[in-house]
Design a protein around this motif. Sequence first.
Motif, short mmCIF file in Angstrom:
data_model
loop_
_atom_site.label_atom_id
_atom_site.label_comp_id
_atom_site.label_asym_id
_atom_site.label_seq_id
_atom_site.Cartn_x
_atom_site.Cartn_y
_atom_site.Cartn_z
N ASP A 156 40.24 47.19 57.04
CA ASP A 156 39.58 48.16 57.93
C ASP A 156 39.60 47.70 59.39
OD1 ASP A 156 37.58 46.20 58.09
OD2 ASP A 156 36.26 47.20 56.67
N GLY A 157 40.25 46.54 59.65
CA GLY A 157 40.37 46.03 61.02
C GLY A 157 39.15 45.28 61.51
N SER A 158 38.14 45.13 60.64
CA SER A 158 36.91 44.45 61.07
C SER A 158 37.01 42.94 60.88
CB SER A 158 35.70 44.98 60.30
OG SER A 158 35.83 44.68 58.92
N LEU A 159 36.22 42.24 61.71
CA LEU A 159 36.15 40.77 61.68
C LEU A 159 34.67 40.41 61.58
CD1 LEU A 159 37.40 37.90 62.28
CD2 LEU A 159 37.12 38.45 64.69
N ILE A 160 34.32 39.56 60.62
CA ILE A 160 32.90 39.19 60.43
C ILE A 160 32.76 37.67 60.43
CG2 ILE A 160 30.87 39.32 58.92
CD1 ILE A 160 31.84 41.96 57.85
N LYS A 161 31.74 37.19 61.15
CA LYS A 161 31.37 35.76 61.11
C LYS A 161 30.12 35.62 60.26
CE LYS A 161 30.11 31.86 64.11
NZ LYS A 161 29.90 31.41 65.51
N TRP A 162 30.19 34.78 59.23
CA TRP A 162 29.06 34.58 58.30
C TRP A 162 28.52 33.16 58.44
CZ3 TRP A 162 28.47 38.87 54.93
CH2 TRP A 162 29.60 39.71 54.80
N GLU A 163 27.22 33.03 58.20
CA GLU A 163 26.63 31.70 58.10
C GLU A 163 26.62 31.31 56.63
OE1 GLU A 163 23.00 29.55 60.29
OE2 GLU A 163 22.37 31.14 58.91
N VAL A 164 27.19 30.15 56.31
CA VAL A 164 27.34 29.74 54.91
C VAL A 164 25.98 29.56 54.24
CG1 VAL A 164 28.18 27.91 53.36
CG2 VAL A 164 29.61 28.70 55.25
N ASP A 199 39.17 21.94 66.29
CA ASP A 199 37.92 21.62 67.00
C ASP A 199 36.91 22.77 66.90
OD1 ASP A 199 39.14 23.46 68.61
OD2 ASP A 199 39.14 22.23 70.43
N GLY A 200 37.31 23.85 66.19
CA GLY A 200 36.42 24.99 66.00
C GLY A 200 36.23 25.87 67.23
N MET A 213 45.32 38.27 68.27
CA MET A 213 44.16 38.20 69.16
C MET A 213 43.52 36.82 69.07
SD MET A 213 42.32 41.91 68.91
CE MET A 213 43.29 43.43 69.06
N ILE A 214 43.14 36.31 70.24
CA ILE A 214 42.49 35.00 70.33
C ILE A 214 41.02 35.23 70.67
CG2 ILE A 214 42.52 32.73 71.45
CD1 ILE A 214 45.10 33.41 69.86
N TRP A 215 40.14 34.56 69.92
CA TRP A 215 38.70 34.75 70.06
C TRP A 215 38.01 33.42 70.33
CZ3 TRP A 215 37.18 39.91 68.98
CH2 TRP A 215 38.14 40.69 68.32
N ASP A 216 36.88 33.49 71.03
CA ASP A 216 35.98 32.34 71.13
C ASP A 216 35.20 32.31 69.81
OD1 ASP A 216 33.71 30.75 71.46
OD2 ASP A 216 33.64 31.12 73.61
N ALA A 217 35.40 31.27 69.02
CA ALA A 217 34.80 31.24 67.67
C ALA A 217 33.27 31.20 67.73
CB ALA A 217 35.33 30.05 66.88
N ALA A 218 32.71 30.64 68.80
CA ALA A 218 31.25 30.52 68.88
C ALA A 218 30.60 31.88 69.15
CB ALA A 218 30.86 29.53 69.98
N THR A 219 31.22 32.69 70.03
CA THR A 219 30.58 33.94 70.46
C THR A 219 31.24 35.20 69.90
OG1 THR A 219 31.99 34.06 72.42
CG2 THR A 219 29.91 32.85 72.65
N CYS A 220 32.42 35.05 69.27
CA CYS A 220 33.22 36.19 68.79
C CYS A 220 33.68 37.08 69.95
CB CYS A 220 32.47 37.03 67.76
SG CYS A 220 32.24 36.17 66.21
#
Length: 468
Positions: A156-164, A199-200, A213-220
């Motif tokens: 669906d083109g979505s990107l989600i960041k989850w807390e484990v 380095d995350g 696409m390149i993203w800042d992993a901390a802030t999305c």
Amino acid sequence: MAAAAAGGRRAKVPGAEGRPRAAAGRPADEEVSSDSEPESPSLGRRRREAAVEEEEVEETPQEKKLRLAKLYLEQLRQHEEERAEEEEEETQPADLIGDRLKEDVLEQKGRLQRLVAKDVQPPDPASIRVLRGHQLPVTCLVISPDDRFIFSASKDGSLIKWEVESGKRLCVVPGGKKGTEERHMGHASHILCMAISSDGKYLATGDRNKLIMIWDAATCKRLHIFTGHRDAVSGLSFRKGTHQLYSASHDRCVKVWNVAENAYVETLFGHQDVITGLDSLSRECCVTAGGRDGTVRLWKIPEESQLVFYGHQGSIDCIQLINEEHMVSGADDGSVALWGLTKKKPLALARQAHGMQDAQGLQQPYWISAVAALRNSDLLATGSHSASVKVWKCSEGFRKLEPLWDIPLVGFVNSLKFSAAGDFLVAGLGQEHRLGRWWRVKEAKNSICIIPLKRRAAAPSPEAPDSS
């Protein structure tokens, strides 16, 4: 030795070499006047800095090596002491540093093998956590280097960041309509692959619409879009310890990018069919799965060469490096192959790894849609749509694949990843295969599953150099 293919041509950035570089700290287009400038307070400081630099220049290469080695050992000592304090170990720091140095050398040589498979216990199905958030099948996922976060993406083109730990959604970038990528923050077509830097810091995602696409992993927050591939982007991997990104595409090319500088570096050619997967570790090379061309390739970037491996009968759909010298791949003929990078044929091949299915009255093997390896260990996992993830042990110096146990999961397992510590496995599930719509498993849920991996309470297993 695997034969080197002649087709490793590469296209370089025009004018990238020989371009005069601007002096550090000065804008490239700034005029530099030759007239004498009035004495300024900063001039004395500059002279002092120049004198310090001259002193540094007098350092011989041997002295520099010694200084850097001492610095590295001091950093290691501090790191290991902190870790020992946390774990309340009574080991002497000297032992810890020696063990760590030995481990680093073995890892570089690809001979570090943590023997963990025999101690890992089958998980209780009730302990598997299911996280829902994507509307369509999950196609790919990565785990942050510190094992605290999971990033997943979908058709669906979505990107989600989850807390484990909590299973909460920390960030959701929804998919948009085709052609809105510039205005809309996220992807506007199926996301097929993703990678996170060691380095995350950076996250990279690739889609069916040829974009990376390149993203800042901390802030999305989206930082940049790379264009250049002429078809769907199907594989991404950061070189460990760097911000160098490798990408693979259905246009049959591998491209190299420098993410820190938003720069394209070069293109590598050789595959005869769409590339379906890519992986890399710390060496300046990457491995790719070539779909229906029936080859796995190792690309040596500085040498401009490639090694070609043959072993599967069908389309090779997924690949992952186990360590610097071994890799695992899966194909739609149902086979899982273990490879050594110095042998043209597989060291071990498990045929019909997930069994047979009855499709329209024909018996055919379940396609292998995902493979995962716990880095530098003997533990592997494979996924299909056979209602289970299979866990395997590599034994006899990677010459044998032993099935250990199954984890019940319904649907297409489109992505599998072990956490860095090896204490959990994450599966990306969908009702359809990540690359197409050949079948639909209606009872499946488009989700990610976190599978805890507990180890038997036993003496820690030795880290054995691989005998192959």
